[in-house]
Each structure stands twice: as C-alpha cells, then as structure tokens.
Enzyme design. Structure first.
Site, PDB file in Angstrom:
ATOM      1  N   GLU A 307      40.244  38.874  18.391  1.00 40.06           N
ATOM      2  CA  GLU A 307      40.293  39.079  19.911  1.00 40.06           C
ATOM      3  C   GLU A 307      39.602  40.453  19.999  1.00 40.06           C
ATOM      4  O   GLU A 307      39.874  41.322  19.505  1.00 40.06           O
ATOM      5  CB  GLU A 307      41.522  39.101  20.739  1.00 40.06           C
ATOM      6  CG  GLU A 307      41.276  39.336  21.899  1.00 40.06           C
ATOM      7  CD  GLU A 307      42.709  39.339  22.934  1.00 40.06           C
ATOM      8  OE1 GLU A 307      42.775  39.442  23.973  1.00 40.06           O
ATOM      9  OE2 GLU A 307      43.647  39.557  22.078  1.00 40.06           O
ATOM     10  N   LYS A 371      38.279  33.333  28.076  1.00 40.62           N
ATOM     11  CA  LYS A 371      39.560  33.070  28.256  1.00 40.62           C
ATOM     12  C   LYS A 371      40.075  32.367  29.726  1.00 40.62           C
ATOM     13  O   LYS A 371      39.552  33.028  30.823  1.00 40.62           O
ATOM     14  CB  LYS A 371      40.338  34.339  28.116  1.00 40.62           C
ATOM     15  CG  LYS A 371      41.959  34.399  27.984  1.00 40.62           C
ATOM     16  CD  LYS A 371      42.549  35.798  27.727  1.00 40.62           C
ATOM     17  CE  LYS A 371      44.022  35.493  27.733  1.00 40.62           C
ATOM     18  NZ  LYS A 371      44.676  36.766  27.215  1.00 40.62           N
ATOM     19  N   CYS A 424      44.486  35.063  22.702  1.00 40.12           N
ATOM     20  CA  CYS A 424      45.784  35.706  22.640  1.00 40.12           C
ATOM     21  C   CYS A 424      46.884  35.038  23.192  1.00 40.12           C
ATOM     22  O   CYS A 424      47.174  33.892  22.581  1.00 40.12           O
ATOM     23  CB  CYS A 424      45.559  37.068  23.775  1.00 40.12           C
ATOM     24  SG  CYS A 424      46.977  38.187  23.763  1.00 40.12           S
TER      25      CYS A 424
END
Length: 550
Positions: A307, A371, A424
């Site tokens: 990430e 995301k 994440c």
C-alpha cells in the site's frame, strides 16, 4: 447464601468445586464485579494472534456467565432496569477485551507525536470504551432471555452473535477481533468458516466458550456439555475432512501457471513521510523487484508492491513510470499501491485516492482501482466541516484526506487475469467483498502496518485476511510494507511468506481457487439461520422456566 451453601451432592466433587467458585463470583458486587469483568475480557485477548491460546476463553466466558447471574436489580423498575446491571457487566468485559486487544492502535499516533500524541487516550481508552457498548448490548439482550441452566448459554451466544453482526457495519463498521477469530487459530480450525461465515462463528464460539459454566449447575449439565463437545467435534472433524481432501501442497493447487513475487521493503513509517527519502524508498522497491529468482525457479509474471509504496504522484512523475518499465522484464506486470490524484469538479481542488495501479513492462498504467472503505480519522475526517473548525485533522498527511471510491471492482492484471483488490483494513469486512468486473482469480490485499510497529496489530490483521481466503474460496496475495506478507491458499494455509520487519521478496506460484462451500461465500443466510435457532431455543428455555420477557 454463600458459595459454600449451594446444594451440590457430596459425591460430585467437580460440581462442588465449580459451585463454590461460581457462587463466589455471583456474589461479587460494585467495583469488584466490574474488575472481574474487565479482567475476564482482557484474559480473552490471549486467544487472539499472536498468542492464539484459545483455551483462555473457556475461563473468560464462564466467568462472564456467573457475573451476569449475579447482576440483578430487584427493584420494581421494569425490564430495562432489571437488565442494566448485566449490561454494565458486558461493558466492563468489552472494555477489558478491547483495551487489551487494541492498545497498539495508539502506536499510529506516535509516528507524528508532535501533532497527535494528545489523542493517545482517545485511541487507547476511548475507542475501547465505545466498542464495549456492543458487548453491553450483547449481555443486555442475553439477560432479557436469561433462564437457569443451559438456556442462558444459548441466550449469551445469541446476544454476542447479534452484537458482533451490528459491530460489522454500524458507524462504518469495525469487526476487528470478532470473538469468532478466537476459535480459528490454525487452518485445521478455519474450515468451518467456509460453512457458517465469521458471523455464524461468533455465535457458535460463544456457545462453546461459555459451556463450562454448566459445570457449576445440576440442571442440563450433561446436555449442555454434550452439545458443546459435539460442536467442537464437528469443528475439528470438518477441518480434518476438508484438508485431507485438499491438495497436500499449495504448489499442487497451482493450476493457472501464474508466478507471483511480493516485495516487502520494511520502510519505517517516519521515513515514508520524509520527502528527502522518497528516491531511496523508490530505489529500494526497484532493487527488490529486479532481484533474480532462486536458481532453477522461473521469473515471476506478476509483482506486487505494498500500500502507498510508490512515493510519487505517478501522473506527475513520468520518469518514475519509465524506471518501473525498465525494471520489468517482458510480460511482467507490477501491481503497486499509490496515491492517485484526480482533478475535482468546478473550483474544487484535486481529489486523492488510496489506489492500486497495474503497470506493464512499457511503464504504462493499464488499470487502477481505488479504496472503497476508508479508515475514519485515519484517511478521512467524519463530520469534516465541524471537526476541522475545531482544528482536527486526519492522521494521514493528505490535503483534505482521501476520497472514497463509489464501488469495488476487480483489478485487471492482463487479458486473462483479474484480482479482487482489498486495500489495508478492507480485508476485515467479510460482508463487503461484492465486486463488479471480470471474475477474480485471487484476493489482492496490499497494506502498510508499519504504523503499528512490532505489536499484535499486524498479526491480528493478517489473520483476518487469512480467513477471507477460506470464506471466498480464493487465494490471498498479501503485500505488507513491513509484514506480514504471504500467499495464502483457499484453505487458509500459508504457501510462503516473510516475517514481520523482514526485508526481501516472496516468490511462489499462485494457488488455484476452489468453489465456496455453498456455491457463494457464506453470508446473512447462514448467520441469521444460526442466530434465529439460538433465539428460538433461548425463548423456549425462558418460557419453560416460567419467566416473563417483560
């Protein structure tokens, strides 16, 4: 009445021992009851990674049952007043559980201590205090259905199952360290997750963990313990059956010919914020990417960086894209976490997304996904208008924070291969994995757990990603900046990986997926089937005991 006065036959020595213990716990009151609940909750966290000592829950939950037994208000104040003492016990249990299990969240605030150290008590104590209300709800609901003997065990399992389900989506959701994870420490014990899902496991785990409280009872003791043992036998037996019928190694399961490389650079979080270190960070990723494979092993076809691993806005830095293209061999594709910039509409400034890029061997961006589920206060500021007026800001250093993607779609790696991207902590939400686009061959989880250092946090995070593989029937490719990076097969077995804070690469074949147990991953149908059964049984015991629900 004291614990010694509880009438248990003299020949029943184990029952006498547990009767005295339960009697002593039942009679606790005031701060002693609160302390006992707090310690019981804290003890239960030893069942979580990295400790995985699940047997402690067979102590914590019986103590909780006995504390609820004693948490009564005899005043004539209606059903709510009579249940509030039990809710207080649940809150203290939850507070102990979440303080002990989530204290490491505060480490993220110390990365930039000058600006965020003031918020440390909110992270270490405030967040657990808030989450504890879900367990207060669990014990309140259980107390409303409470009855003698076995019935209260079913009531507690229903209460916790309901509370954990609510915790998964209320206030954006935070199902971290759900109770069900304590019952699934190793692949053998993970296979039931493919059948009932995490939310079903939460309820069934509490049913088993609380069952030893029946050792102090004369009624339903044998029946209750037999039910718990049957569930344990089914849990272990199904795991044995499923793994015995699975390929013996992940290499045998690799039927798609895709060779993966995961890059783990272990960049300190303080360095990631240092503009002067950006070139060194980028070069470290490039050097690991260009590392030759071990003798006799083929070159990887897909390379994964963690990430926000690219320390540049790529659309503004064409030379970085060109260098990536030089580092890739013919046919190789890089999947890398990066910040993506997009111009806002009208007079609005640029928007920033936490993204994954697919970059080919010519240094061209061929696909990008953003995301969907952002971290509140970490990546964006809830109630932004009011909180910014108070001088607050998100932890991630990004003007205006990150922008949320509108939908989740698969990431196209090449013409024949797509992955399901989870950035994440998106991997902790089993109910949010629906996506659009081509069918995914694997789950791609990129993360940066360097925020939390060498604490239980990265281990807990990895376990939750590991269970998504079992539920979805898909392998997980997990690239973490400082670990834990690994390839996990659809049975939850680790093919290969790197330890926390290690620097290096993982080269391994991508395991093939398997069909989910029900054809689709377990979801609300399985969870609510179990919860409804527990509720019906609890109500049956309540009615048969002569208690009224009001």
């Amino acid at each position: 009445m004291t614990g010694a006065d509880i009438p248990i036959p003299a020949a029943d020595e184990p029952g006498r021992l547990f009767g005295r213990l339960s009697g002593w716990i039942i009679l606790l009151s005031g701060w002693r009851r609160a302390l006992a609940a707090f310690l019981a909750g804290a003890l239960a966290t030893l069942a979580l990674p990295p400790y995985d000592f699940f047997a402690v829950c067979l102590i914590s939950f019986p103590v909780l049952v006995w504390l609820i037994d004693g948490a009564v208000d005899t005043a004539d104040g209606g059903w709510l007043r009579r249940a509030l003492p039990a809710a207080a016990v649940g809150w203290w249990f939850g507070f102990g559980y979440f303080v002990s299990g989530l204290w490491w969240v505060g480490a993220a605030l110390l990365v930039d201590a000058q600006n965020f150290a003031w918020a440390l008590p909110l992270a270490v104590l405030g967040l657990p205090a808030f989450l504890a209300f879900f367990y207060a709800l669990a014990t309140l609901v259980a107390r409303l259905l409470w009855s003698d003997g076995l019935g209260r065990i079913f009531a507690l399992a229903f209460g916790f199952g309901l509370a954990e389900w609510l915790r998964s989506f209320l206030f954006t959701g935070f199902p971290w360290n759900a109770i069900g994870y304590a019952a699934m420490p190793v692949p053998l014990l993970m296979q039931s997750d493919a059948v009932v899902g995490l939310y079903g496991m939460n309820a069934l785990a509490v049913l088993v963990f609380a069952a030893p409280a029946l050792l102090a009872d004369r009624r339903h003791r044998r029946t209750g313990l037999a039910i718990a043992l049957a569930l344990v036998a089914a849990h272990v037996g199904f795991g044995l059956y499923r793994l015995n019928n699975a390929p013996t190694t992940a290499e045998e399961a690799a039927g798609n010919g895709v060779r993966m490389r995961i890059v783990q650079p272990s960049i300190a979080q303080t360095a990631k914020w240092d503009n002067a270190a950006r070139r060194a960070i980028f070069d470290k990723h490039i050097a690991l990417t260009e590392t030759p494979p071990k003798p006799g092993e083929p070159k990887p076809s897909v390379i994964v960086w963690p990430e926000t691993s690219i320390p540049y806005i790529l659309t503004q830095t064409p030379e970085a894209l060109a260098r990536i293209g030089e580092a890739l061999s013919d046919g190789q594709v890089l999947l890398a976490g990066a910040v993506r910039e997009e111009q806002g509409t009208g007079d609005a400034g640029p928007l920033y997304y936490n993204s994954i890029y697919a970059i080919n061997d010519r240094g061209e961006i061929t696909d990008a996904v953003d995301k969907v589920h952002l971290v509140p206060f970490g990546e964006y500021l809830p109630l932004e208008r009011w909180l910014r007026a108070l001088g607050l800001q998100e932890v991630v250093e990004m003007p205006g924070g990150f922008t949320m993607a509108t939908n989740r779609r698969s990431l196209k790696v090449n013409e024949t291969l797509s992955f399901l991207p989870l950035i994440c902590y998106e991997a902790i939400f089993p109910s949010e994995l629906a996506y659009i686009g081509p069918r995914a061959a694997a789950i791609l989880n990129v993360t940066n757990d360097a925020w939390y250092g060498d604490t239980p946090g990265p281990y807990q995070h990895f376990r939750q990603a590991q269970l998504r593989a079992v539920e979805q029937g898909l392998p997980v490719i997990r690239a973490a900046n400082n670990g834990l990076s690994a390839i996990v097969d659809p049975y939850g077995r680790i093919t290969d990986g790197l330890a926390l804070d290690a620097v290096g690469v993982v080269d391994a074949s991508l395991p093939s997926g398997v069909d989910p147990f029900w054809g689709t991953p377990p979801g609300p149908v399985q969870a609510w089937g179990i919860l409804t059964l527990l509720l019906v049984i609890s109500c049956g015991f309540t009615v048969s005991s002569g208690r009224r629900f009001d």
